[in-house]
Design a protein around this motif. Structure first.
Motif, PDB file in Angstrom:
ATOM      1  N   LEU A   1       0.876  -1.175   0.000  1.00 16.70           N
ATOM      2  CA  LEU A   1       0.000   0.000   0.000  1.00 16.70           C
ATOM      3  C   LEU A   1       0.911   1.222   0.000  1.00 16.70           C
ATOM      4  CD1 LEU A   1      -2.585   1.663   0.601  1.00 16.70           C
ATOM      5  CD2 LEU A   1      -2.390   0.922   2.969  1.00 16.70           C
ATOM      6  N   SER A   2       1.055   1.874  -1.157  1.00 17.65           N
ATOM      7  CA  SER A   2       2.101   2.880  -1.288  1.00 17.65           C
ATOM      8  C   SER A   2       1.632   4.128  -2.014  1.00 17.65           C
ATOM      9  CB  SER A   2       3.286   2.277  -2.055  1.00 17.65           C
ATOM     10  OG  SER A   2       4.362   3.183  -2.125  1.00 17.65           O
ATOM     11  N   ASN A   3       2.142   5.278  -1.576  1.00 20.29           N
ATOM     12  CA  ASN A   3       1.962   6.514  -2.332  1.00 20.29           C
ATOM     13  C   ASN A   3       2.955   6.481  -3.487  1.00 20.29           C
ATOM     14  OD1 ASN A   3      -0.016   7.363  -0.604  1.00 20.29           O
ATOM     15  ND2 ASN A   3       1.222   8.898   0.444  1.00 20.29           N
ATOM     16  N   TRP A   4       2.516   5.980  -4.620  1.00 21.77           N
ATOM     17  CA  TRP A   4       3.394   5.689  -5.754  1.00 21.77           C
ATOM     18  C   TRP A   4       2.574   5.802  -7.032  1.00 21.77           C
ATOM     19  CZ3 TRP A   4       8.200   3.048  -4.155  1.00 21.77           C
ATOM     20  CH2 TRP A   4       9.119   2.864  -5.194  1.00 21.77           C
ATOM     21  N   ASP A   5       3.269   5.830  -8.175  1.00 19.16           N
ATOM     22  CA  ASP A   5       2.565   5.849  -9.449  1.00 19.16           C
ATOM     23  C   ASP A   5       2.418   4.431 -10.000  1.00 19.16           C
ATOM     24  OD1 ASP A   5       5.002   5.139 -10.589  1.00 19.16           O
ATOM     25  OD2 ASP A   5       5.447   7.162 -11.305  1.00 19.16           O
ATOM     26  N   TYR A   6       1.992   4.330 -11.261  1.00 20.36           N
ATOM     27  CA  TYR A   6       1.717   3.025 -11.860  1.00 20.36           C
ATOM     28  C   TYR A   6       2.940   2.112 -11.922  1.00 20.36           C
ATOM     29  CZ  TYR A   6       3.953   4.898 -16.060  1.00 20.36           C
ATOM     30  OH  TYR A   6       4.867   5.433 -16.943  1.00 20.36           O
ATOM     31  N   SER A   7       4.144   2.678 -11.772  1.00 24.37           N
ATOM     32  CA  SER A   7       5.357   1.862 -11.850  1.00 24.37           C
ATOM     33  C   SER A   7       5.581   0.995 -10.615  1.00 24.37           C
ATOM     34  CB  SER A   7       6.585   2.756 -12.070  1.00 24.37           C
ATOM     35  OG  SER A   7       6.868   3.535 -10.920  1.00 24.37           O
ATOM     36  N   LEU A   8       4.746   1.143  -9.587  1.00 21.81           N
ATOM     37  CA  LEU A   8       4.896   0.313  -8.385  1.00 21.81           C
ATOM     38  C   LEU A   8       4.961  -1.165  -8.746  1.00 21.81           C
ATOM     39  CD1 LEU A   8       4.857  -0.076  -5.260  1.00 21.81           C
ATOM     40  CD2 LEU A   8       2.355  -0.179  -5.445  1.00 21.81           C
ATOM     41  N   HIS A   9       4.080  -1.606  -9.634  1.00 19.45           N
ATOM     42  CA  HIS A   9       4.007  -3.027  -9.984  1.00 19.45           C
ATOM     43  C   HIS A   9       5.306  -3.481 -10.656  1.00 19.45           C
ATOM     44  CE1 HIS A   9      -0.171  -2.249  -9.132  1.00 19.45           C
ATOM     45  NE2 HIS A   9      -0.173  -1.324 -10.067  1.00 19.45           N
ATOM     46  N   ARG A  10       5.846  -2.631 -11.508  1.00 18.22           N
ATOM     47  CA  ARG A  10       7.091  -2.984 -12.192  1.00 18.22           C
ATOM     48  C   ARG A  10       8.259  -3.047 -11.215  1.00 18.22           C
ATOM     49  NH1 ARG A  10       9.748  -0.165 -17.616  1.00 18.22           N
ATOM     50  NH2 ARG A  10      11.341  -1.768 -17.931  1.00 18.22           N
ATOM     51  N   VAL A  11       8.285  -2.155 -10.247  1.00 16.35           N
ATOM     52  CA  VAL A  11       9.345  -2.168  -9.236  1.00 16.35           C
ATOM     53  C   VAL A  11       9.305  -3.470  -8.437  1.00 16.35           C
ATOM     54  CG1 VAL A  11      10.173  -1.077  -7.116  1.00 16.35           C
ATOM     55  CG2 VAL A  11       9.496   0.340  -9.059  1.00 16.35           C
ATOM     56  N   LEU A  12       8.121  -3.871  -8.004  1.00 24.55           N
ATOM     57  CA  LEU A  12       7.994  -5.109  -7.233  1.00 24.55           C
ATOM     58  C   LEU A  12       8.368  -6.327  -8.071  1.00 24.55           C
ATOM     59  CD1 LEU A  12       4.656  -4.329  -5.347  1.00 24.55           C
ATOM     60  CD2 LEU A  12       6.997  -4.079  -4.491  1.00 24.55           C
ATOM     61  N   GLN A  13       8.024  -6.295  -9.356  1.00 22.49           N
ATOM     62  CA  GLN A  13       8.412  -7.388 -10.245  1.00 22.49           C
ATOM     63  C   GLN A  13       9.919  -7.398 -10.474  1.00 22.49           C
ATOM     64  OE1 GLN A  13       6.001  -6.605 -13.695  1.00 22.49           O
ATOM     65  NE2 GLN A  13       4.093  -7.198 -12.679  1.00 22.49           N
ATOM     66  N   PHE A  14      10.499  -6.214 -10.592  1.00 21.33           N
ATOM     67  CA  PHE A  14      11.947  -6.095 -10.824  1.00 21.33           C
ATOM     68  C   PHE A  14      12.731  -6.775  -9.706  1.00 21.33           C
ATOM     69  CE2 PHE A  14      15.840  -3.427 -10.175  1.00 21.33           C
ATOM     70  CZ  PHE A  14      16.530  -3.825 -11.313  1.00 21.33           C
ATOM     71  N   PHE A  15      12.257  -6.609  -8.470  1.00 25.97           N
ATOM     72  CA  PHE A  15      12.939  -7.218  -7.331  1.00 25.97           C
ATOM     73  C   PHE A  15      12.414  -8.617  -7.010  1.00 25.97           C
ATOM     74  CE2 PHE A  15      13.831  -2.664  -6.423  1.00 25.97           C
ATOM     75  CZ  PHE A  15      15.218  -2.759  -6.460  1.00 25.97           C
ATOM     76  N   GLU A  16      11.520  -9.121  -7.850  1.00 28.53           N
ATOM     77  CA  GLU A  16      10.987 -10.488  -7.745  1.00 28.53           C
ATOM     78  C   GLU A  16      10.331 -10.745  -6.394  1.00 28.53           C
ATOM     79  OE1 GLU A  16      14.249 -13.073  -8.741  1.00 28.53           O
ATOM     80  OE2 GLU A  16      14.108 -12.600 -10.884  1.00 28.53           O
ATOM     81  N   ILE A  17       9.573  -9.757  -5.934  1.00 32.78           N
ATOM     82  CA  ILE A  17       8.841  -9.930  -4.671  1.00 32.78           C
ATOM     83  C   ILE A  17       7.331  -9.784  -4.855  1.00 32.78           C
ATOM     84  CG2 ILE A  17      10.761  -9.249  -3.188  1.00 32.78           C
ATOM     85  CD1 ILE A  17       9.447  -6.484  -2.914  1.00 32.78           C
ATOM     86  N   SER A  18       6.882  -9.512  -6.065  1.00 34.77           N
ATOM     87  CA  SER A  18       5.447  -9.301  -6.275  1.00 34.77           C
ATOM     88  C   SER A  18       4.631 -10.540  -5.936  1.00 34.77           C
ATOM     89  CB  SER A  18       5.161  -8.860  -7.716  1.00 34.77           C
ATOM     90  OG  SER A  18       5.619  -9.834  -8.642  1.00 34.77           O
ATOM     91  N   GLY A  19       5.250 -11.720  -6.061  1.00 34.40           N
ATOM     92  CA  GLY A  19       4.529 -12.953  -5.772  1.00 34.40           C
ATOM     93  C   GLY A  19       4.131 -13.122  -4.317  1.00 34.40           C
ATOM     94  N   PHE A  20       4.726 -12.345  -3.427  1.00 38.01           N
ATOM     95  CA  PHE A  20       4.356 -12.416  -2.011  1.00 38.01           C
ATOM     96  C   PHE A  20       3.035 -11.699  -1.719  1.00 38.01           C
ATOM     97  CE2 PHE A  20       8.980 -13.063  -1.687  1.00 38.01           C
ATOM     98  CZ  PHE A  20       9.044 -14.110  -0.781  1.00 38.01           C
ATOM     99  N   PHE A  21       2.615 -10.818  -2.619  1.00 38.56           N
ATOM    100  CA  PHE A  21       1.508  -9.913  -2.297  1.00 38.56           C
ATOM    101  C   PHE A  21       0.236 -10.251  -3.066  1.00 38.56           C
ATOM    102  CE2 PHE A  21       5.540  -7.451  -2.008  1.00 38.56           C
ATOM    103  CZ  PHE A  21       5.582  -7.374  -0.627  1.00 38.56           C
ATOM    104  N   GLU A  22      -0.857 -10.273  -2.336  1.00 35.78           N
ATOM    105  CA  GLU A  22      -2.156 -10.514  -2.956  1.00 35.78           C
ATOM    106  C   GLU A  22      -2.752  -9.241  -3.535  1.00 35.78           C
ATOM    107  OE1 GLU A  22      -4.942 -12.867  -0.706  1.00 35.78           O
ATOM    108  OE2 GLU A  22      -3.319 -13.789   0.430  1.00 35.78           O
ATOM    109  N   ALA A  23      -2.252  -8.104  -3.105  1.00 37.13           N
ATOM    110  CA  ALA A  23      -2.727  -6.828  -3.642  1.00 37.13           C
ATOM    111  C   ALA A  23      -1.563  -5.846  -3.670  1.00 37.13           C
ATOM    112  CB  ALA A  23      -3.870  -6.268  -2.792  1.00 37.13           C
ATOM    113  N   GLU A  24      -1.523  -5.027  -4.720  1.00 35.69           N
ATOM    114  CA  GLU A  24      -0.522  -3.975  -4.866  1.00 35.69           C
ATOM    115  C   GLU A  24      -1.275  -2.688  -5.161  1.00 35.69           C
ATOM    116  OE1 GLU A  24       2.615  -7.079  -7.024  1.00 35.69           O
ATOM    117  OE2 GLU A  24       1.949  -5.261  -8.066  1.00 35.69           O
TER     118      GLU A  24
END
Length: 227
Positions: free
Chosen positions: A125-148
């Motif tokens: 849950l972040s004050n961020w733009d649409y690139s949040l999803h790409r950042v989490l994917q870049f660090f290979e941690i998006s799979g931990f989260f059910e919602a971004e």
């Protein structure tokens, strides 16, 4: 009983090393005054950028940045036809290892793996733009989260309790079973409390570790289950 944990991103999961302006200046080999002009031009188009985020379409985001770069290049006496290439090079500098802009804090992966092993559901849950999803994917941690949840995609920002409520709705969770972790006293701590969520303040410089304030995500598990 804590069943869900929501995380802030910048300063909590990801360390920021520079701004977009600084990345553009470095890649374009521009001077600081030209960088200030870029930032001023971006701020003048902030409303349009907000609208782009609401579309949740990364391609529209790219169009926005390429046009901004083209107009900036004109202003500093360079060829606007190079804007597409410049955007590609800026993108590479940000989203190639090592990133000029981001790094993952060393305590993040062990913390996420520990919570996952406990069966804890997680969201960002972040004050961020649409690139949040790409950042989490870049660090290979998006799979931990059910919602971004990126604030600019939702049209509201922390500490607005509605953004916390929206995250809980997407998780199918209640405030009483959720803990929020972040590094900002107003956006994260007061925001979470206003939504009925228990906050844990991450103050990496404090050296403190108790149930309400921790200096490392390594201490989050103890803070949650000692509360």
């Amino acid at each position: 009983m804590v069943r869900c944990v929501t995380f802030d991103c910048a300063g909590t999961l990801v360390k920021l090393h520079c701004s977009v302006e600084q990345a553009v200046v470095a890649v374009a080999n521009a001077d600081p005054m030209e960088g200030q002009l870029f930032q001023a031009m971006f701020m003048g188009r902030l409303s349009a950028f907000h609208q782009v985020n609401l579309t949740r379409d990364p391609q529209q985001g790219r169009v926005f940045w390429v046009q901004l770069l083209a107009d900036w290049l004109v202003r500093i006496g360079r060829d606007p036809k190079t804007a597409e290439d410049l955007q590609n090079r800026v993108d590479t500098s940000i989203f190639s290892e090592p990133s000029c802009m981001f790094s993952l804090f060393e305590d993040v992966l062990p913390c996420l793996e520990c919570l996952k092993a406990r069966g804890i559901r997680m969201a960002v849950l972040s004050n961020w733009d649409y690139s949040l999803h790409r950042v989490l994917q870049f660090f290979e941690i998006s799979g931990f989260f059910e919602a971004e949840v990126a604030s600019l995609e939702e049209g509201m920002e922390k500490p607005d309790p509605r953004l916390f409520a929206l995250t809980l709705e997407r998780l199918g969770a209640s405030p009483e079973e959720t803990v929020h972790i972040g590094d900002h006293l107003i956006d994260d701590v007061e925001g979470a409390m206003s939504a009925g969520i228990t906050p844990v303040f991450l103050d990496r410089a404090s050296g403190i570790s108790n149930k309400s304030t921790i200096s490392s995500l390594a201490h989050l598990e103890a803070a949650i289950w000692s509360a």
